[in-house]
Motif scaffolding. Structure first.
Motif, short mmCIF file in Angstrom:
data_model
loop_
_atom_site.label_atom_id
_atom_site.label_comp_id
_atom_site.label_asym_id
_atom_site.label_seq_id
_atom_site.Cartn_x
_atom_site.Cartn_y
_atom_site.Cartn_z
N GLU A 48 -21.13 5.06 10.91
CA GLU A 48 -21.63 4.33 9.73
C GLU A 48 -20.81 3.08 9.45
N PHE A 49 -19.49 3.16 9.64
CA PHE A 49 -18.61 2.03 9.34
C PHE A 49 -18.39 1.13 10.56
N GLY A 50 -18.89 1.56 11.71
CA GLY A 50 -18.73 0.75 12.92
C GLY A 50 -17.30 0.70 13.39
N VAL A 51 -16.56 1.80 13.23
CA VAL A 51 -15.16 1.87 13.67
C VAL A 51 -15.01 3.08 14.58
N SER A 52 -13.85 3.16 15.22
CA SER A 52 -13.60 4.30 16.12
C SER A 52 -13.23 5.55 15.32
N LEU A 53 -13.33 6.68 15.98
CA LEU A 53 -12.96 7.95 15.36
C LEU A 53 -11.47 7.94 14.99
N SER A 54 -10.65 7.36 15.82
CA SER A 54 -9.21 7.32 15.51
C SER A 54 -8.94 6.45 14.28
N THR A 55 -9.75 5.42 14.04
CA THR A 55 -9.59 4.59 12.83
C THR A 55 -9.95 5.42 11.60
N VAL A 56 -11.00 6.21 11.68
CA VAL A 56 -11.38 7.09 10.56
C VAL A 56 -10.24 8.07 10.29
N GLU A 57 -9.70 8.67 11.34
CA GLU A 57 -8.58 9.61 11.17
C GLU A 57 -7.38 8.92 10.55
N SER A 58 -7.10 7.71 10.99
CA SER A 58 -5.97 6.95 10.43
C SER A 58 -6.21 6.64 8.95
N ASP A 59 -7.43 6.22 8.60
CA ASP A 59 -7.77 5.93 7.19
C ASP A 59 -7.61 7.19 6.34
N LEU A 60 -8.05 8.34 6.87
CA LEU A 60 -7.92 9.59 6.11
C LEU A 60 -6.45 9.97 5.91
N ARG A 61 -5.62 9.73 6.95
CA ARG A 61 -4.18 10.02 6.79
C ARG A 61 -3.57 9.17 5.69
N VAL A 62 -3.96 7.90 5.61
CA VAL A 62 -3.45 7.01 4.57
C VAL A 62 -3.86 7.55 3.19
N ALA A 63 -5.12 7.93 3.06
CA ALA A 63 -5.62 8.45 1.78
C ALA A 63 -4.92 9.76 1.42
N TYR A 64 -4.77 10.67 2.39
CA TYR A 64 -4.13 11.95 2.12
C TYR A 64 -2.67 11.77 1.70
N ARG A 65 -1.97 10.86 2.37
CA ARG A 65 -0.57 10.62 2.05
C ARG A 65 -0.45 10.09 0.62
N ALA A 66 -1.30 9.14 0.26
CA ALA A 66 -1.27 8.58 -1.10
C ALA A 66 -1.60 9.64 -2.14
N LEU A 67 -2.58 10.47 -1.85
CA LEU A 67 -2.96 11.53 -2.80
C LEU A 67 -1.86 12.59 -2.93
N THR A 68 -1.20 12.89 -1.82
CA THR A 68 -0.10 13.85 -1.86
C THR A 68 1.04 13.32 -2.71
N GLU A 69 1.37 12.05 -2.55
CA GLU A 69 2.43 11.44 -3.37
C GLU A 69 2.04 11.44 -4.85
N LEU A 70 0.79 11.12 -5.13
CA LEU A 70 0.32 11.15 -6.52
C LEU A 70 0.45 12.56 -7.09
N ARG A 71 0.05 13.55 -6.33
CA ARG A 71 0.11 14.95 -6.79
C ARG A 71 1.56 15.36 -7.06
N GLU A 72 2.45 14.99 -6.17
CA GLU A 72 3.86 15.33 -6.35
C GLU A 72 4.43 14.67 -7.60
N ARG A 73 4.10 13.39 -7.82
CA ARG A 73 4.57 12.70 -9.04
C ARG A 73 3.96 13.36 -10.28
N HIS A 74 2.71 13.70 -10.20
CA HIS A 74 2.01 14.30 -11.35
C HIS A 74 2.57 15.69 -11.66
N ASP A 75 2.93 16.46 -10.64
CA ASP A 75 3.47 17.80 -10.84
C ASP A 75 4.86 17.76 -11.46
N GLU A 76 5.60 16.68 -11.21
CA GLU A 76 6.94 16.54 -11.78
C GLU A 76 6.91 16.34 -13.28
N VAL A 77 5.81 15.78 -13.78
CA VAL A 77 5.71 15.46 -15.22
C VAL A 77 5.46 16.68 -16.03
#
Length: 176
Positions: free
Chosen positions: A147-176
């Motif tokens: 759909e996005f006209g990119v490779s499967l590895s690009t999709v996996e890379s994009d998901l890793r970026v999103a997961y990492r950011a969400l994990t950091e947000l969750r960790e910061r939120h849990d500290e509060v």
């Protein structure tokens, strides 16, 4: 002092072999209930109108075994009934709601707002779109790549970026 007449027949066999009946039931799985079951055997034979019994000891064993099986079935049925009742009413307490509290609803909405803000800041913007398409919409990664006209590895890379950011947000939120 009055002397009880000597017991004969089935009653005599019961008193003569009482300890054997207890051991028989204990070995068959009655455990602590063996004494109680022997008492039930006594009640059954002392109140029955049975005629003479040719083989009293085997008869007593059969009565004891039948009573033990009946007790086992009754306990199993009661346990099943209790499990079903628990399953039907699991987690519910009379007079309380299963709905989350107002505080939890507000906290969840705040967290969703934080996630939305985080996704909007991700670079490139495709990362958030890939994340939503795969994780929210449930579209397989290969289809997202097409759909996005990119490779499967690009999709996996994009998901890793999103997961990492969400994990950091969750960790910061849990500290509060």
């Amino acid at each position: 002092m009055s002397q009880d007449p000597p017991r004969t027949g089935l009653e005599g066999a019961f008193f003569e072999h009482r300890e054997r009946l207890v051991r028989f039931l204990a070995v068959r799985g009655a455990g602590e209930a063996a004494e109680d079951l022997v008492q039930e055997v006594w009640l059954k034979i002392s109140t029955s109108q049975a005629g003479p019994v040719a083989a009293p000891l085997p008869y007593l064993y059969r009565v004891a075994d039948s009573l033990m099986i009946d007790r086992f079935r009754s306990q199993r049925q009661a346990a099943k009934r209790d499990r079903e009742w628990t399953d039907l009413s699991a987690g519910t307490v009379t007079g309380t709601s299963d709905a989350p509290s107002a505080e939890r609803v507000v906290a969840a909405r705040d967290f969703v707002r934080l996630v939305e803000e985080l996704l909007a800041r991700l670079e490139p913007p495709r990362v958030a779109e890939v994340f939503r398409r795969h994780r929210v919409d449930g579209v397989p990664q290969r289809q997202v790549a097409a759909e996005f006209g990119v490779s499967l590895s690009t999709v996996e890379s994009d998901l890793r970026v999103a997961y990492r950011a969400l994990t950091e947000l969750r960790e910061r939120h849990d500290e509060v």
